[in-house]
Design a protein around this motif. Structure first.
Motif, PDB file in Angstrom:
ATOM      1  N   LEU B 329      37.980  29.297  82.346  1.00  0.00           N
ATOM      2  CA  LEU B 329      37.593  30.507  83.077  1.00  0.00           C
ATOM      3  C   LEU B 329      36.275  30.281  83.827  1.00  0.00           C
ATOM      4  O   LEU B 329      36.111  30.737  84.967  1.00  0.00           O
ATOM      5  CB  LEU B 329      37.479  31.693  82.118  1.00  0.00           C
ATOM      6  N   ALA B 330      35.368  29.549  83.207  1.00  0.00           N
ATOM      7  CA  ALA B 330      34.092  29.278  83.858  1.00  0.00           C
ATOM      8  C   ALA B 330      34.294  28.412  85.102  1.00  0.00           C
ATOM      9  O   ALA B 330      33.730  28.682  86.174  1.00  0.00           O
ATOM     10  CB  ALA B 330      33.138  28.593  82.880  1.00  0.00           C
ATOM     11  N   LYS B 331      35.120  27.385  84.960  1.00  0.00           N
ATOM     12  CA  LYS B 331      35.383  26.528  86.123  1.00  0.00           C
ATOM     13  C   LYS B 331      36.116  27.298  87.213  1.00  0.00           C
ATOM     14  O   LYS B 331      35.895  27.085  88.411  1.00  0.00           O
ATOM     15  CB  LYS B 331      36.193  25.306  85.694  1.00  0.00           C
ATOM     16  N   GLY B 332      37.016  28.157  86.774  1.00  0.00           N
ATOM     17  CA  GLY B 332      37.724  28.979  87.754  1.00  0.00           C
ATOM     18  C   GLY B 332      36.743  29.841  88.543  1.00  0.00           C
ATOM     19  O   GLY B 332      36.902  30.041  89.745  1.00  0.00           O
ATOM     20  N   LYS B 333      35.748  30.325  87.850  1.00  0.00           N
ATOM     21  CA  LYS B 333      34.744  31.138  88.531  1.00  0.00           C
ATOM     22  C   LYS B 333      33.991  30.301  89.573  1.00  0.00           C
ATOM     23  O   LYS B 333      33.729  30.751  90.692  1.00  0.00           O
ATOM     24  CB  LYS B 333      33.769  31.718  87.485  1.00  0.00           C
ATOM     25  N   VAL B 334      33.674  29.087  89.182  1.00  0.00           N
ATOM     26  CA  VAL B 334      33.024  28.161  90.128  1.00  0.00           C
ATOM     27  C   VAL B 334      33.905  27.965  91.364  1.00  0.00           C
ATOM     28  O   VAL B 334      33.425  27.994  92.507  1.00  0.00           O
ATOM     29  CB  VAL B 334      32.742  26.800  89.436  1.00  0.00           C
ATOM     30  N   MET B 335      35.167  27.760  91.114  1.00  0.00           N
ATOM     31  CA  MET B 335      36.100  27.561  92.236  1.00  0.00           C
ATOM     32  C   MET B 335      36.073  28.782  93.161  1.00  0.00           C
ATOM     33  O   MET B 335      35.961  28.651  94.375  1.00  0.00           O
ATOM     34  CB  MET B 335      37.530  27.341  91.710  1.00  0.00           C
ATOM     35  N   HIS B 336      36.213  29.931  92.539  1.00  0.00           N
ATOM     36  CA  HIS B 336      36.296  31.140  93.357  1.00  0.00           C
ATOM     37  C   HIS B 336      35.023  31.362  94.163  1.00  0.00           C
ATOM     38  O   HIS B 336      35.056  31.715  95.343  1.00  0.00           O
ATOM     39  CB  HIS B 336      36.591  32.356  92.488  1.00  0.00           C
ATOM     40  N   GLU B 337      33.895  31.115  93.512  1.00  0.00           N
ATOM     41  CA  GLU B 337      32.624  31.315  94.217  1.00  0.00           C
ATOM     42  C   GLU B 337      32.481  30.361  95.397  1.00  0.00           C
ATOM     43  O   GLU B 337      31.888  30.709  96.427  1.00  0.00           O
ATOM     44  CB  GLU B 337      31.448  31.161  93.244  1.00  0.00           C
ATOM     45  N   ALA B 338      33.030  29.174  95.223  1.00  0.00           N
ATOM     46  CA  ALA B 338      32.909  28.197  96.308  1.00  0.00           C
ATOM     47  C   ALA B 338      33.777  28.560  97.508  1.00  0.00           C
ATOM     48  O   ALA B 338      33.388  28.363  98.664  1.00  0.00           O
ATOM     49  CB  ALA B 338      33.295  26.806  95.792  1.00  0.00           C
ATOM     50  N   ILE B 339      34.945  29.088  97.238  1.00  0.00           N
ATOM     51  CA  ILE B 339      35.888  29.297  98.355  1.00  0.00           C
ATOM     52  C   ILE B 339      35.893  30.719  98.888  1.00  0.00           C
ATOM     53  O   ILE B 339      36.342  30.958 100.015  1.00  0.00           O
ATOM     54  CB  ILE B 339      37.331  28.879  97.961  1.00  0.00           C
ATOM     55  N   ALA B 340      35.409  31.657  98.103  1.00  0.00           N
ATOM     56  CA  ALA B 340      35.451  33.053  98.556  1.00  0.00           C
ATOM     57  C   ALA B 340      34.800  33.244  99.926  1.00  0.00           C
ATOM     58  O   ALA B 340      35.307  34.015 100.764  1.00  0.00           O
ATOM     59  CB  ALA B 340      34.814  33.970  97.515  1.00  0.00           C
ATOM     60  N   PRO B 341      33.676  32.569 100.197  1.00  0.00           N
ATOM     61  CA  PRO B 341      33.045  32.761 101.508  1.00  0.00           C
ATOM     62  C   PRO B 341      33.969  32.412 102.688  1.00  0.00           C
ATOM     63  O   PRO B 341      33.787  32.945 103.786  1.00  0.00           O
ATOM     64  CB  PRO B 341      31.831  31.816 101.465  1.00  0.00           C
ATOM     65  N   LEU B 342      34.928  31.525 102.447  1.00  0.00           N
ATOM     66  CA  LEU B 342      35.862  31.186 103.544  1.00  0.00           C
ATOM     67  C   LEU B 342      36.602  32.440 104.000  1.00  0.00           C
ATOM     68  O   LEU B 342      36.835  32.651 105.191  1.00  0.00           O
ATOM     69  CB  LEU B 342      36.875  30.132 103.072  1.00  0.00           C
ATOM     70  N   GLU B 343      36.972  33.254 103.050  1.00  0.00           N
ATOM     71  CA  GLU B 343      37.709  34.475 103.375  1.00  0.00           C
ATOM     72  C   GLU B 343      36.842  35.453 104.162  1.00  0.00           C
ATOM     73  O   GLU B 343      37.302  36.068 105.132  1.00  0.00           O
ATOM     74  CB  GLU B 343      38.210  35.136 102.093  1.00  0.00           C
ATOM     75  N   SER B 344      35.584  35.559 103.754  1.00  0.00           N
ATOM     76  CA  SER B 344      34.721  36.515 104.456  1.00  0.00           C
ATOM     77  C   SER B 344      34.297  35.975 105.826  1.00  0.00           C
ATOM     78  O   SER B 344      34.026  36.745 106.744  1.00  0.00           O
ATOM     79  CB  SER B 344      33.514  36.882 103.599  1.00  0.00           C
ATOM     80  N   THR B 345      34.308  34.663 105.950  1.00  0.00           N
ATOM     81  CA  THR B 345      33.881  34.068 107.228  1.00  0.00           C
ATOM     82  C   THR B 345      35.001  34.067 108.271  1.00  0.00           C
ATOM     83  O   THR B 345      34.769  34.337 109.452  1.00  0.00           O
ATOM     84  CB  THR B 345      33.418  32.608 107.004  1.00  0.00           C
ATOM     85  N   PHE B 346      36.205  33.743 107.812  1.00  0.00           N
ATOM     86  CA  PHE B 346      37.302  33.574 108.780  1.00  0.00           C
ATOM     87  C   PHE B 346      38.364  34.652 108.591  1.00  0.00           C
ATOM     88  O   PHE B 346      38.902  34.810 107.498  1.00  0.00           O
ATOM     89  CB  PHE B 346      37.939  32.193 108.608  1.00  0.00           C
ATOM     90  N   ASP B 347      38.638  35.362 109.657  1.00  0.00           N
ATOM     91  CA  ASP B 347      39.652  36.416 109.595  1.00  0.00           C
ATOM     92  C   ASP B 347      41.003  35.896 109.113  1.00  0.00           C
ATOM     93  O   ASP B 347      41.733  36.598 108.425  1.00  0.00           O
ATOM     94  CB  ASP B 347      39.860  37.023 110.996  1.00  0.00           C
ATOM     95  N   ASP B 348      41.316  34.677 109.504  1.00  0.00           N
ATOM     96  CA  ASP B 348      42.653  34.149 109.182  1.00  0.00           C
ATOM     97  C   ASP B 348      42.741  33.523 107.799  1.00  0.00           C
ATOM     98  O   ASP B 348      43.790  32.986 107.442  1.00  0.00           O
ATOM     99  CB  ASP B 348      43.050  33.085 110.212  1.00  0.00           C
ATOM    100  N   VAL B 349      41.685  33.554 107.051  1.00  0.00           N
ATOM    101  CA  VAL B 349      41.730  32.943 105.721  1.00  0.00           C
ATOM    102  C   VAL B 349      41.865  34.019 104.659  1.00  0.00           C
ATOM    103  O   VAL B 349      41.206  35.062 104.718  1.00  0.00           O
ATOM    104  CB  VAL B 349      40.459  32.106 105.457  1.00  0.00           C
ATOM    105  N   GLN B 350      42.767  33.761 103.727  1.00  0.00           N
ATOM    106  CA  GLN B 350      42.857  34.631 102.549  1.00  0.00           C
ATOM    107  C   GLN B 350      42.812  33.753 101.304  1.00  0.00           C
ATOM    108  O   GLN B 350      43.497  32.733 101.226  1.00  0.00           O
ATOM    109  CB  GLN B 350      44.146  35.452 102.570  1.00  0.00           C
ATOM    110  N   ILE B 351      42.010  34.154 100.362  1.00  0.00           N
ATOM    111  CA  ILE B 351      41.906  33.439  99.084  1.00  0.00           C
ATOM    112  C   ILE B 351      42.751  34.185  98.064  1.00  0.00           C
ATOM    113  O   ILE B 351      42.624  35.401  97.922  1.00  0.00           O
ATOM    114  CB  ILE B 351      40.430  33.407  98.604  1.00  0.00           C
ATOM    115  N   ARG B 352      43.610  33.445  97.367  1.00  0.00           N
ATOM    116  CA  ARG B 352      44.428  34.087  96.329  1.00  0.00           C
ATOM    117  C   ARG B 352      44.387  33.226  95.072  1.00  0.00           C
ATOM    118  O   ARG B 352      44.365  31.994  95.174  1.00  0.00           O
ATOM    119  CB  ARG B 352      45.869  34.235  96.808  1.00  0.00           C
ATOM    120  N   GLY B 353      44.445  33.841  93.932  1.00  0.00           N
ATOM    121  CA  GLY B 353      44.533  33.054  92.715  1.00  0.00           C
ATOM    122  C   GLY B 353      43.770  33.652  91.568  1.00  0.00           C
ATOM    123  O   GLY B 353      43.221  34.755  91.655  1.00  0.00           O
ATOM    124  N   THR B 354      43.744  32.905  90.492  1.00  0.00           N
ATOM    125  CA  THR B 354      43.076  33.310  89.260  1.00  0.00           C
ATOM    126  C   THR B 354      42.951  32.077  88.387  1.00  0.00           C
ATOM    127  O   THR B 354      43.561  31.042  88.677  1.00  0.00           O
ATOM    128  CB  THR B 354      43.888  34.416  88.554  1.00  0.00           C
TER     129      THR B 354
END
Lengths: 424, 424, 424, 424
Positions: B329-354
């Motif tokens: 779960l901790a590593k997953g959080k690291v993953m999400h934190e790293a990629i989440a900005p892609l979604e906020s930066t690019f309209d065409d990007v969506q982050i999905r997962g858990t």
């Protein structure tokens, strides 16, 4: 109550026949957790052609693991796969002038059959497949439609369409199959395909085993197979040999069809291919058929099995010259000589087989079951196959020591006689 | 020309994406035959949850081989299988109060799905199955009928009957699936099943993934899954969870549905079950369903894989307490934190997962392909999934070292940005 | 351009063979709108057994219409239906001791076959049907699956499942069907059904014509039919005779099977049943089979045809004593004597038939087409049937005057000779 | 015991609802063999749009028979067929600018649907058909797969494949169909067809009734039909209207879709087409679709019905100007005014319909059955339709005298009230 009784599915089968817990195994012997030893004439349903824990394979596999070799690679390239493919090409394909491509898929026989059916349908643009009575080709829905045994078919729960079954052409009358009339069937099919009012069209493929192992050790007639292949070519169908159980040395040559003057479009391989028990499956597909695939169309997570490539490469080393196959033929002769008298002694017994695969057809499943049980109690693993389980099948590892082979045969013959005498 | 170009089937796929020859691998790193290293965010399509050549598993397997442990046993009992089953019962089933039986079959995911379909049809006496858009369940004919992607379906060559697809209920609008309207579908189906003039009858089973991995990392809505299960019970259908890719720890608990308050009749497992790359598949089946099997009805040569039992038992040791799942779960959080900005930066990007499965939907397959290629060139293995391959999927081994995880994420984010900036 | 060329579907067929516009017709003669007369050896494809505008039927029908009799009643009771059913029972069923129920359905042959298939599947709980090469049973999807001719099957657009075709058992070798080996097929099927590993299960029903009319006037072997019926009873299948074209007097008795010592479970009737061209279809179904129907399960708007009941009741009056059937047998003899010399003269000609249905197999469709065209130009309507349309079929009204019969036969023989001499 | 009880199949249905023997009939009245008269609001299930024994048709038919007109001609040309086709072209097709070809087939609605399915599959090269909940399209296997009612589907005995059902788009919420949510379904389908991972491909055709008569008198929403047609064109599917029951004047114009701004590729017609009860069926097929037929591919013995052509040509004379349709609309208004108060009085009653087809949905089949029985006892023939038979359907002949219409409506309303009051 054991964990098996508590938690294993009711579908479990072989463990009911051999109600012990196996622990270790070496070449042709298995040992249970009570220390009882068994000579193995079953060889993991034909997988363990080179024996349990074959020493060459063990060493190669342990070295590979220790070196952190890739164990699982889907259809990426790996050095282990490269070695396997190079050796298979050099040892098996090139000497036979076979231009076939190698396709790896989910590592079970049924997956290889599924892939063969797909490419046959794609390459021909047709849907129907012709398979044969007593044939066994797997349990997944596409392959199951080709499998003839109703005990398996009945579990599908949906109609098994797009496959027609016709009588298998055995090399001799087989006791449990009055329709082993190969030649007639081929003429009948040719006439039906030529006749625009027959209701029947030529199939995408004919799918056949040269020796029906699960089906009761029925050996196909050589001429029948050649005629079948000729019919396939004539009507634009693929000719597919399912060599999953009979291939990889079992008959005394690598392919079961090596001496049959055949040229199959697709060959399905699995069981003995990986050599020591880890799974592997591969189809050999002629390039002009294979080119119809688009990349990635038929996938499977476990289609790149590092340990199987390593062990399988070792297995191929047994085929670099004729010597191993000569020992197989010699052992096969020993087997035949031991069991042939059963046929002459008992009216209800028929011996069928070749190489190191033999079936003792004892006329019904009850007798076979009694023989299997008596053998087991006496330290020999054999299993029943064929219609209603009436055939005791003998497929020891090809590497079985002569003494084990001899002892196993004696046990088998003794108990077969006892059961048949009671039956008489 | 390499042996692969000469002799491997045109169907080969991943090797076209990663055109090197892999040689060795350890935990989250693979090395090719030129000595190049790659961080692995692919994990053998979700098999290698515990890393390549996991040290505990290596040791256990080598010890087992050296001791001549049984490598291949079909469905005979073996001590290795006993240990696996006991540990699975104690570690996984009992703490959850799950009464399920374990069924082993041909060791691939598609075989487990085929077995699930059979028992569902048998237990209910019905033929139809409901599966969902974007679902992936395998390649053999029965499972393929459940798989939604036309790129795979088109290879069947015969109609894929007896399965209907309805819109998957995602936890949020998913960019490539305008129909992720879970709740509506369930109400629609309930109404159709109640209506004797709808032309539609309740199915034998609903087959669903809680997270569609191959389908594009679509996470099911919790309420939708509960409603679906309720509908299944209401209309007498089985509720089957295909946990083949999302199970075995990937989401931060053993089953992907552990936190979803579900009670599936059948759970399909494979991939991560064996733990280190040798194949294994198992269905968990409620006793009242399982009892409909007759012994031996659904067989498979390789259903008793000794090395997989041994490695799989080691895998289970990761679940004896919560600590490992906490790191996931901790590593997953690291993953999400790293990629989440892609979604906020690019309209065409969506982050999905858990958990430790994330998808970066970049809007189309061309972009994803470019990202995958750039990452590969830069030493990171990722692969594309979803409709037209528009989603970059991140499924590193659960055991990946923090440094490798960090480095891989940086590589991914860098190249995703570059590609998306060009696209903008 | 005529309205037909402007507006009729491209599917139109017979009008291409007879490119005139027919206006009136009486007994065995038709007249076109230019006043040209044609002797009719086609009889509306076997419908007009009692001639065009049969005087007795005309009178009865006109009286009925003038009295405002019910023309259309679905499956309500009507006095016209009562009269028909009473007469059919008294004239046809009771003298033969047939306990069968009468089922009326949509008034075409294909609808009767569809109903027969449904009740066979319901009564047995099985899905498969066995039909035979060269059989013709209709065009709707269920019946079409039983029809053997690929020219018709190819229009289905979906797989025609659940029906298997086996070689028809003709009374002699038939020129266009090398597989007219009845007896063998029955033994083969029996063996396949007994064999649990054949891949084949006993069917819901065997569907057979005693004379394949569209199929090329192939007369079934009496013994073969008896054996087939015995096999059906043995394996729990229904035995269905499709007597749509050969029944209603065509062979010299009411049913084509009257002299064959058969006891069919279901008999399909249509064509000649209504007697003068308005449609009607009826199945005779044994009570123990019929009881499996639930009311209204197989409907059809036009299943209560008043005019057909009235005309059909008149048709039945032809069967109250033997005299009419004697004239049919006599005329059949005249037909045979006229055409038999063609067979002895030309190697490529084979004469097949019985009663007042004969086929002249001239070896290929081109010849038959030429003969049909030449006859038409010379005032005789005949049509081609069989594989590739190679058989000229002669089915004049049973009421044809001797002079017309004689003249028609002369025309036919003359043109057949001419075409065959050119071919030689 | 009557002949019906002795000898008619158990499948008989309407005769159980109306347990008398009908003898004569004229316009909107039927008389049984005891002299009891009944006003007919059933009109032979929608066949008798112009009344029983319509005087103009009677005269034309009797003249035709007396003149020895051809009664039965398969697809040969006849003067009667020419007249019918010319009149249909001039009266119906040309005024609407419809370029369609006319295809005649076996003279029942189900045969017309089967032909439509075949040409749709041929023209598109696809197999699947989309039909709708509560749709009724016939009983033969191809058409039955499109029919939604499980009471009929259950008799097939084989899986009904290659047809998918989606919710019908009604013009308003219908009491027995909570899914009458047209617009949503079309958007859902569009999204599914666009999505390569939906598991669903665009169909060969959409098959729809503008008014589902048997389905419970559900009137399609105009916008929904237009959207459906637009979707069909967008995804390359044919748009087929089954106008078998709603066509031929029933709604106040010749086609039920005349006022809906639609342009169907295929229109299926039967029932009212022949006009007085002898069977006839015809498809209208756009030339670019029709051209895919090969001559004779879809045959049917009774596809050339002389009497139906003659009566049908008379029927067309009703459409030469607007006057007849004006009377239909006026009578329809009378019907609606009589029954509308039932809806406002009783919560459980819903009135649905248009033109001269109305349904009184009384909430369940028991009530409808009671109403039908009470009406019958009181001299009115009505029948139940819809889910569980909960809708009393009113389809009197379009030619019904005002007094009969009034009397029938009063009977209906009286008994509906009685039953509903008891129910309340």
């Amino acid at each position: 109550m054991s964990i098996f009784e508590q938690r294993e599915s009711e579908i479990r089968g072989y463990c009911r026949v051999y109600p012990v817990v196996f622990d270790t195994a070496s070449n042709a012997r298995q040992t249970d957790d009570q220390g009882n030893e068994y000579i193995d004439f079953f060889a993991g349903a034909g997988v363990l052609n080179f024996g349990h824990n074959n020493e060459r394979m063990k060493k190669a596999v342990i070295d590979y693991i220790n070196a952190d070799g890739v164990t699982h690679s889907l259809d990426m390239h790996s050095t282990a796969k490269r070695r396997f493919m190079e050796r298979f090409t050099k040892t098996i394909l090139e000497p036979r002038g076979m231009p076939h491509k190698m396709q790896f898929m989910g590592p079970t026989g049924t997956n290889s059959v599924e892939a063969a059916l797909k490419i046959a349908r794609r390459a021909t643009g047709r849907t129907d497949i012709v398979a044969f009575t007593h044939g066994f080709h797997g349990m997944t829905l596409g392959a199951l439609a080709c499998t003839a045994n109703q005990a398996f078919r009945g579990a599908a729960g949906v109609p098994l369409n797009h496959v027609s079954h016709y009588p298998f052409g055995a090399d001799k009358h087989t006791a449990d199959n009055p329709l082993s009339n190969g030649k007639d069937v081929i003429d009948e099919l040719r006439a039906l395909y030529r006749d625009g009012s027959s209701g029947i069209l030529p199939p995408a493929a004919f799918m056949v085993e040269t020796i029906q192992a699960e089906g009761g050790v029925n050996v196909a007639d050589k001429k029948w197979l050649q005629d079948l292949q000729a019919l396939a070519k004539e009507v634009g169908s693929l000719f597919i040999i399912d060599d999953i159980q009979a291939g990889c040395g079992r008959t005394g040559s690598y392919f079961s069809f090596d001496t049959l003057d055949l040229d199959p479009d697709v060959v399905c391989l699995a069981k003995g291919l990986g050599g020591w028990g880890t799974p592997m499956a591969m189809n050999l597909v002629k390039p002009e058929v294979d080119k119809h695939w688009k990349p990635g169309e038929h996938t499977g997570t476990f289609r790149g099995q590092g340990l199987s490539f390593v062990a399988g490469a070792e297995a191929l080393s047994y085929f670099e010259d004729d010597s191993f196959m000569q020992t197989v033929l010699a052992k096969g002769k020993v087997m035949h000589e031991a069991i042939a008298p059963l046929e002459s002694t008992f009216d209800d017994v028929q011996i069928r087989g070749t190489g190191m695969i033999y079936g003792v057809d004892v006329g019904n499943g009850e007798r076979a079951k009694a023989i299997v049980a008596a053998c087991f109690a006496d330290g020999l693993l054999v299993s029943a196959c064929g219609s209603g389980g009436r055939v005791v099948k003998l497929i020891p590892p090809l590497t079985i020591p002569d003494a084990d082979l001899q002892q196993g045969l004696e046990t088998l013959v003794t108990h077969t006689k006892k059961v048949m005498e009671v039956a008489a």
